[in-house]
Write a protein that holds these residues in place. Structure first.
Motif, PDB file in Angstrom:
ATOM      1  N   ALA A  15       0.822  -1.213   0.000  1.00 35.28           N
ATOM      2  CA  ALA A  15       0.000   0.000   0.000  1.00 35.28           C
ATOM      3  C   ALA A  15       0.853   1.258   0.000  1.00 35.28           C
ATOM      4  CB  ALA A  15      -0.939  -0.002   1.213  1.00 35.28           C
ATOM      5  N   VAL A  16       1.907   1.282   0.807  1.00 38.99           N
ATOM      6  CA  VAL A  16       2.734   2.486   0.871  1.00 38.99           C
ATOM      7  C   VAL A  16       3.510   2.688  -0.423  1.00 38.99           C
ATOM      8  CG1 VAL A  16       4.934   1.636   1.855  1.00 38.99           C
ATOM      9  CG2 VAL A  16       4.065   3.864   2.517  1.00 38.99           C
ATOM     10  N   GLY A  17       3.870   1.594  -1.093  1.00 36.28           N
ATOM     11  CA  GLY A  17       4.537   1.723  -2.388  1.00 36.28           C
ATOM     12  C   GLY A  17       3.643   2.396  -3.410  1.00 36.28           C
ATOM     13  N   ARG A  18       2.377   2.023  -3.426  1.00 34.36           N
ATOM     14  CA  ARG A  18       1.439   2.633  -4.374  1.00 34.36           C
ATOM     15  C   ARG A  18       1.196   4.107  -4.029  1.00 34.36           C
ATOM     16  NH1 ARG A  18      -2.599  -2.617  -4.644  1.00 34.36           N
ATOM     17  NH2 ARG A  18      -1.186  -3.907  -5.883  1.00 34.36           N
ATOM     18  N   TRP A  19       1.131   4.395  -2.738  1.00 34.09           N
ATOM     19  CA  TRP A  19       0.936   5.779  -2.306  1.00 34.09           C
ATOM     20  C   TRP A  19       2.125   6.645  -2.710  1.00 34.09           C
ATOM     21  CZ3 TRP A  19       3.635   8.159   1.978  1.00 34.09           C
ATOM     22  CH2 TRP A  19       3.192   9.457   2.272  1.00 34.09           C
ATOM     23  N   LEU A  20       3.347   6.187  -2.428  1.00 33.53           N
ATOM     24  CA  LEU A  20       4.530   6.970  -2.763  1.00 33.53           C
ATOM     25  C   LEU A  20       4.699   7.116  -4.272  1.00 33.53           C
ATOM     26  CD1 LEU A  20       6.914   5.545  -0.039  1.00 33.53           C
ATOM     27  CD2 LEU A  20       6.275   7.943  -0.287  1.00 33.53           C
ATOM     28  N   ASP A  21       4.400   6.067  -5.018  1.00 35.56           N
ATOM     29  CA  ASP A  21       4.478   6.156  -6.473  1.00 35.56           C
ATOM     30  C   ASP A  21       3.458   7.161  -6.994  1.00 35.56           C
ATOM     31  OD1 ASP A  21       5.377   5.173  -9.154  1.00 35.56           O
ATOM     32  OD2 ASP A  21       3.288   4.528  -9.250  1.00 35.56           O
ATOM     33  N   GLY A  22       2.268   7.155  -6.409  1.00 34.03           N
ATOM     34  CA  GLY A  22       1.243   8.102  -6.818  1.00 34.03           C
ATOM     35  C   GLY A  22       1.634   9.548  -6.571  1.00 34.03           C
ATOM     36  N   LYS A  23       2.492   9.775  -5.579  1.00 31.51           N
ATOM     37  CA  LYS A  23       2.997  11.112  -5.289  1.00 31.51           C
ATOM     38  C   LYS A  23       4.127  11.513  -6.230  1.00 31.51           C
ATOM     39  CE  LYS A  23       0.967  12.339  -1.257  1.00 31.51           C
ATOM     40  NZ  LYS A  23       0.313  13.663  -1.021  1.00 31.51           N
ATOM     41  N   ARG A  49      12.175  -3.912  -7.827  1.00 35.30           N
ATOM     42  CA  ARG A  49      10.752  -3.971  -8.126  1.00 35.30           C
ATOM     43  C   ARG A  49      10.161  -2.554  -8.185  1.00 35.30           C
ATOM     44  NH1 ARG A  49       9.541  -9.472  -7.148  1.00 35.30           N
ATOM     45  NH2 ARG A  49      11.529 -10.482  -7.664  1.00 35.30           N
ATOM     46  N   HIS A  50       9.270  -2.333  -9.144  1.00 37.59           N
ATOM     47  CA  HIS A  50       8.612  -1.033  -9.268  1.00 37.59           C
ATOM     48  C   HIS A  50       7.659  -0.854  -8.096  1.00 37.59           C
ATOM     49  CE1 HIS A  50       6.197   2.267 -10.746  1.00 37.59           C
ATOM     50  NE2 HIS A  50       7.050   2.433 -11.758  1.00 37.59           N
ATOM     51  N   LYS A  51       7.831   0.230  -7.358  1.00 34.40           N
ATOM     52  CA  LYS A  51       7.088   0.377  -6.112  1.00 34.40           C
ATOM     53  C   LYS A  51       5.601   0.677  -6.316  1.00 34.40           C
ATOM     54  CE  LYS A  51      10.941  -0.505  -4.170  1.00 34.40           C
ATOM     55  NZ  LYS A  51      11.841  -0.459  -5.351  1.00 34.40           N
ATOM     56  N   VAL A  94      10.489   1.886   8.253  1.00 31.14           N
ATOM     57  CA  VAL A  94      11.422   2.818   7.605  1.00 31.14           C
ATOM     58  C   VAL A  94      11.018   2.950   6.138  1.00 31.14           C
ATOM     59  CG1 VAL A  94      13.821   3.282   6.966  1.00 31.14           C
ATOM     60  CG2 VAL A  94      13.312   2.149   9.157  1.00 31.14           C
ATOM     61  N   LEU A  95      10.992   4.194   5.641  1.00 33.21           N
ATOM     62  CA  LEU A  95      10.632   4.459   4.247  1.00 33.21           C
ATOM     63  C   LEU A  95      11.716   5.301   3.585  1.00 33.21           C
ATOM     64  CD1 LEU A  95       6.857   5.406   4.721  1.00 33.21           C
ATOM     65  CD2 LEU A  95       7.800   3.182   4.051  1.00 33.21           C
ATOM     66  N   HIS A  96      11.928   5.067   2.297  1.00 34.41           N
ATOM     67  CA  HIS A  96      12.935   5.812   1.531  1.00 34.41           C
ATOM     68  C   HIS A  96      12.304   6.303   0.237  1.00 34.41           C
ATOM     69  CE1 HIS A  96      16.541   7.081  -0.351  1.00 34.41           C
ATOM     70  NE2 HIS A  96      16.809   5.977  -1.020  1.00 34.41           N
ATOM     71  N   SER A  97      12.142   7.627   0.126  1.00 37.93           N
ATOM     72  CA  SER A  97      11.509   8.232  -1.045  1.00 37.93           C
ATOM     73  C   SER A  97      12.527   8.930  -1.932  1.00 37.93           C
ATOM     74  CB  SER A  97      10.420   9.225  -0.604  1.00 37.93           C
ATOM     75  OG  SER A  97      10.972  10.243   0.222  1.00 37.93           O
ATOM     76  N   HIS A  98      12.134   9.196  -3.174  1.00 33.43           N
ATOM     77  CA  HIS A  98      13.029   9.794  -4.170  1.00 33.43           C
ATOM     78  C   HIS A  98      12.319  10.927  -4.907  1.00 33.43           C
ATOM     79  CE1 HIS A  98      16.471   6.790  -4.671  1.00 33.43           C
ATOM     80  NE2 HIS A  98      15.688   6.199  -3.789  1.00 33.43           N
ATOM     81  N   SER A  99      11.798  11.894  -4.193  1.00 35.23           N
ATOM     82  CA  SER A  99      11.106  12.984  -4.881  1.00 35.23           C
ATOM     83  C   SER A  99      12.107  13.902  -5.575  1.00 35.23           C
ATOM     84  CB  SER A  99      10.272  13.803  -3.892  1.00 35.23           C
ATOM     85  OG  SER A  99      11.091  14.701  -3.170  1.00 35.23           O
ATOM     86  N   PRO A 100      11.710  14.537  -6.688  1.00 39.92           N
ATOM     87  CA  PRO A 100      12.614  15.471  -7.352  1.00 39.92           C
ATOM     88  C   PRO A 100      12.918  16.687  -6.495  1.00 39.92           C
ATOM     89  CG  PRO A 100      10.444  15.499  -8.392  1.00 39.92           C
ATOM     90  CD  PRO A 100      10.452  14.350  -7.448  1.00 39.92           C
TER      91      PRO A 100
END
Length: 204
Positions: A15-23, A49-51, A94-100
């Protein structure tokens, strides 16, 4: 600390992968997520894997040393997750994001940290009850050797007033919490404040 069953952890990580990808914070196959399990191990995303398209099969188990318990290959950054779990026994996710915007800020500013002050959103971080405060978001240099990153960030995380997040320059944001919901809130709050800071700079 919140620990959970492997089944519940898989559901939360998908679920969190889909949320972060949606962002837009998990482009390509970037990012990695984990949760502390009630059997003493950890659930982590499988490498590559594609999150935004995670399935339960894309979440695996590792032991406290990061060794695979089911034959799958864990994320290359699993060591950074485990370092946080060792340093903070109350951390459950723990979460790791990659926003621009987060990556852009880390590239645009020099030094070992970025000050966040006066934001109402600071109250979303655990232990902070007022906007009238200044915190520092640590920034460490990127490396393909996770031990180098871990060594650089470890003392910063134990400083008085440290927040549960840090940036790896030109790479992305780490955030954590007592459970998945708190880790999500930390990531979202930090990402929002970074975007607000960059928006403010554009008006100057």
């Amino acid at each position: 600390m919140t620990s959970t069953s492997f089944e519940a952890a898989r559901t939360a990580i998908v679920a969190v992968g889909r949320w972060l990808d949606g962002k837009g914070w998990a482009p390509a196959t970037s990012g990695n997520y984990s949760a502390r399990l009630d059997d003493g191990g950890f659930a982590v995303t499988v490498s590559g894997r594609h999150k935004g398209r995670l399935t339960p099969d894309d979440v695996m188990r590792v032991d406290a040393d990061g060794a695979s318990l089911d034959g799958k290959k864990p994320s290359a950054e699993t060591a950074l997750h485990l370092a946080l779990y060792r340093a903070f026994p109350d951390v459950g996710a723990v979460l790791h994001s990659h926003s621009p915007t987060a990556v852009g800020l880390s590239r645009a500013v020099a030094g070992e940290g970025y000050r966040l002050a006066g934001h109402e959103m600071l109250k979303a971080l655990p232990g902070i009850a007022t906007h009238d405060i200044t915190v520092t978001l640590p920034i460490v240099e990127n490396s393909q050797d996770m031990a180098v990153v871990e060594t650089a960030i470890a003392p910063r995380l134990l400083e008085s007033g440290a927040i549960p997040a840090y940036l790896i320059r030109s790479h992305g944001l780490y955030g954590w919490g007592c459970d998945m919901a708190e880790a999500e809130r930390v990531i979202e709050a930090i990402e929002w404040m970074i975007a607000a800071e960059l928006a403010e700079r554009s008006f100057r």
